[in-house]
Design an enzyme around this catalytic site. Structure first.
Site, short mmCIF file in Angstrom:
data_model
loop_
_atom_site.label_atom_id
_atom_site.label_comp_id
_atom_site.label_asym_id
_atom_site.label_seq_id
_atom_site.Cartn_x
_atom_site.Cartn_y
_atom_site.Cartn_z
N HIS A 175 1.04 -1.46 -0.51
CA HIS A 175 -0.70 0.30 0.04
C HIS A 175 0.67 1.53 -0.35
O HIS A 175 1.81 1.21 0.95
CB HIS A 175 -0.93 0.26 1.45
CG HIS A 175 -1.56 -1.09 0.99
ND1 HIS A 175 -2.56 -2.20 2.35
CD2 HIS A 175 -3.26 -1.55 0.35
CE1 HIS A 175 -3.69 -2.90 1.94
NE2 HIS A 175 -3.91 -2.53 0.50
N GLU A 178 1.73 3.65 3.21
CA GLU A 178 2.50 2.19 4.59
C GLU A 178 4.18 2.95 4.15
O GLU A 178 5.13 1.82 4.42
CB GLU A 178 1.73 1.44 3.99
CG GLU A 178 0.68 1.42 5.08
CD GLU A 178 -0.11 -0.25 4.58
OE1 GLU A 178 0.46 -0.80 4.51
OE2 GLU A 178 -1.43 0.26 4.48
N ARG A 233 -3.40 5.21 -1.54
CA ARG A 233 -2.79 3.64 -1.20
C ARG A 233 -2.39 2.52 -2.29
O ARG A 233 -2.35 1.69 -2.54
CB ARG A 233 -4.11 3.60 -0.37
CG ARG A 233 -4.99 2.23 -0.09
CD ARG A 233 -6.36 1.49 0.50
NE ARG A 233 -5.94 -0.02 0.86
CZ ARG A 233 -6.09 -0.10 1.59
NH1 ARG A 233 -5.58 0.50 2.52
NH2 ARG A 233 -6.05 -1.30 1.46
N ASN A 250 -3.93 -5.01 -2.68
CA ASN A 250 -3.65 -6.66 -0.68
C ASN A 250 -5.00 -6.85 -1.29
O ASN A 250 -5.29 -8.16 -0.10
CB ASN A 250 -3.37 -5.79 -0.04
CG ASN A 250 -2.91 -6.99 0.89
OD1 ASN A 250 -2.32 -8.12 0.59
ND2 ASN A 250 -2.78 -7.38 2.23
N ARG A 251 -6.19 -6.80 -2.38
CA ARG A 251 -7.25 -7.25 -2.16
C ARG A 251 -7.33 -8.00 -3.18
O ARG A 251 -8.53 -8.27 -3.83
CB ARG A 251 -8.16 -6.18 -1.64
CG ARG A 251 -7.78 -5.55 0.00
CD ARG A 251 -9.29 -6.88 0.45
NE ARG A 251 -8.51 -6.50 2.29
CZ ARG A 251 -7.57 -6.70 2.78
NH1 ARG A 251 -6.54 -7.78 2.34
NH2 ARG A 251 -7.59 -6.86 3.86
N HIS A 284 3.61 -4.37 6.06
CA HIS A 284 2.57 -3.02 6.58
C HIS A 284 2.05 -2.47 7.42
O HIS A 284 3.12 -2.57 8.20
CB HIS A 284 1.08 -3.80 6.32
CG HIS A 284 0.77 -4.48 5.02
ND1 HIS A 284 0.10 -3.89 4.10
CD2 HIS A 284 0.86 -5.51 4.63
CE1 HIS A 284 -0.06 -5.13 2.52
NE2 HIS A 284 0.79 -6.33 3.54
N TYR A 286 -1.21 0.31 10.05
CA TYR A 286 -0.44 1.16 11.30
C TYR A 286 -1.16 -0.17 12.21
O TYR A 286 -1.88 -0.63 11.22
CB TYR A 286 -0.41 2.26 11.62
CG TYR A 286 -1.71 2.51 11.10
CD1 TYR A 286 -2.49 2.98 12.77
CD2 TYR A 286 -2.50 3.00 10.46
CE1 TYR A 286 -3.93 3.38 12.65
CE2 TYR A 286 -3.34 4.05 10.59
CZ TYR A 286 -4.05 3.79 11.40
OH TYR A 286 -5.55 4.77 11.71
N TYR A 336 -10.76 -8.65 11.75
CA TYR A 336 -11.48 -8.30 10.22
C TYR A 336 -12.11 -9.42 8.96
O TYR A 336 -10.75 -9.84 8.42
CB TYR A 336 -12.83 -7.41 10.17
CG TYR A 336 -11.59 -6.46 9.38
CD1 TYR A 336 -11.09 -6.43 7.77
CD2 TYR A 336 -10.78 -5.36 9.82
CE1 TYR A 336 -9.94 -5.24 7.54
CE2 TYR A 336 -9.65 -4.10 9.70
CZ TYR A 336 -9.21 -5.06 8.06
OH TYR A 336 -8.20 -3.64 7.35
N GLU A 358 1.51 -5.33 10.83
CA GLU A 358 1.20 -4.33 11.01
C GLU A 358 1.79 -3.30 11.56
O GLU A 358 1.83 -3.31 12.84
CB GLU A 358 -0.10 -4.27 10.90
CG GLU A 358 -1.49 -4.55 10.10
CD GLU A 358 -1.62 -3.74 9.03
OE1 GLU A 358 -1.21 -2.65 8.93
OE2 GLU A 358 -2.47 -4.44 7.77
#
Length: 397
Positions: A175, A178, A233, A250-251, A284, A286, A336, A358
């Site tokens: 991303h 980051e 991002r 990342n998706r 990644h 945060y 999640y 993270e």
């Protein structure tokens, strides 16, 4: 006339840089289903930049929601929060001030620095120089080009060997915004090269295994955050027939989707021998988390107890330096559920020790972690990564 022309050019140049005066970052605390609905409705009516979680689809009750809101929508937001009686706090009072405060005071070095957030041009020069600095220990290969045509360089660290060695893959900067993530991969390479021969653990690791490092995964996006929009991002790709720019890297890994969403893993799969990869570590920010599969399902991974044991050991190693506390666990249950993550993809490919870090912090600065925190963040993260690497080295499969 020349002066006016010059001023005009300066204005054009400055005009290309997105500014964030008056924008705030809020932490919302939804504890009722109606709170979740309120936030989702808000995202439909105004432009909301979700910092955590990364989209309104991932919202659930009892998960803190960090959002960035433009100055023009603040009155509306305050009214909605008051009406819904949702607990909230302001994390960042003025985003532009925070953006400007991220860089340490003092002159910016002209060359690459391990304690600065380096531009892509500086990182590219660093890749060229560091990869030729010690040919017995480091080499580089191009695994593809980005959408905008930039070469994706992977650095291979390890003592030269005639046979194929088991390996670890480490990537940073999936991303774009980051920046602390990207700083860590550079720090890792520095530490590996400078401590080989003196640090017994690093020496043993690089003698017996190779570590492949992708210093910046999303190069186009990262370059854009330095030159145009600090809060960008995604990638900078464009799809025909769509006005949207960029995909979330990342998706878009082929993990947990019922169909393939566009596989950003292709250069990794095409040019790297994944059968030799024994660990995959992606960095990644945060939130101070150490996550492992799965994120796309609440089902536990086949190796859950071992992955948890290693994550907890790595978190303890990290905490030993500055007392920074990390939470570890499987992605879906710890934060999640979300499909398309690179750690799930690697795990389903057969890479057992698959982890997502993270990094700092937990929201005070969010994506704008000051440069003064690069060194301590990288030092403590190094201990955790070395812990995982040492475990993998002793437990090859």
């Amino acid at each position: 006339m020349k002066v006016l022309l010059l001023l005009g050019l300066v204005a054009v140049a400055l005009g290309d840089i997105t500014r964030f005066e008056g924008e705030k970052v809020f932490r919302l605390k939804p504890v009722l289903d109606e709170h979740v609905t309120v936030i989702k409705d808000l995202a439909k009516s105004i432009e909301v930049d979700f910092w955590r979680p990364e989209s309104p689809e991932l919202l659930t009750i009892d998960i803190d929601v960090d959002i960035r809101v433009s100055a023009i929508y603040l009155d509306m937001l305050y009214t909605i929060l008051q009406q819904s009686d949702m607990e909230h706090e302001v994390l960042i009072e003025d985003l532009q001030t925070a953006v400007e405060a991220q860089a340490d005071s003092g002159p910016t070095p002209r060359t690459h620095s391990y304690t600065k957030y380096n531009s892509w041009d500086k990182i590219q020069s660093w890749i060229a120089s560091v990869s030729s600095s010690n040919p017995n220990l480091i080499s580089r290969q191009v695994i593809g080009n980005t959408y905008e045509g930039r070469p994706m360089n992977v650095l291979k660290l390890g003592k030269k060997s005639s046979s194929t060695k088991p390996a670890i893959f480490l990537d940073c900067g999936i991303h774009a915004r980051e920046w602390i993530s990207t700083a860590f991969c550079q720090w890792f390479v520095k530490e590996a090269l400078s401590t080989y021969g003196s640090d017994s653990q690093m020496t043993s690791l690089l003698d017996q295994m190779d570590v492949f490092v992708l210093p910046v995964f999303n190069i186009d996006g990262y370059d854009y955050t330095h030159k145009s929009n600090r809060m960008w991002r995604k990638t900078r790709s464009r799809r025909s027939g769509s006005s949207c720019i960029g995909a979330d890297p990342n998706r878009n890994f082929d993990a947990g989707w019922c169909c393939n969403p566009g596989s950003l893993q292709q250069p990794l799969q095409r040019h790297l021998l994944w059968s030799i990869m024994k660990a995959y570590i992606t960095i990644h920010s945060y939130s101070q988390l150490l996550l492992f599969p799965y994120s796309y399902t609440y089902e536990l991974a086949a190796d859950h107890s071992e992955l948890l044991k290693v994550a907890e050991g790595a978190s303890a190693a990290l905490r030993s330096l500055y007392g920074t506390r990390y939470t570890s666990g499987p992605g879906a249950a710890t934060i999640y559920p979300a499909a398309g993550g690179s750690d799930d993809w690697a795990y389903d490919l057969g890479v057992k020790y698959s982890y997502t870090f993270e990094l700092r912090d937990t929201g005070r600065y969010g994506f704008l972690l000051p440069e003064s925190q690069i060194k301590p963040t990288c030092e403590e993260t190094m201990l955790a990564v070395k812990y995982i690497a040492a475990y993998v080295q002793k437990n090859l499969y």
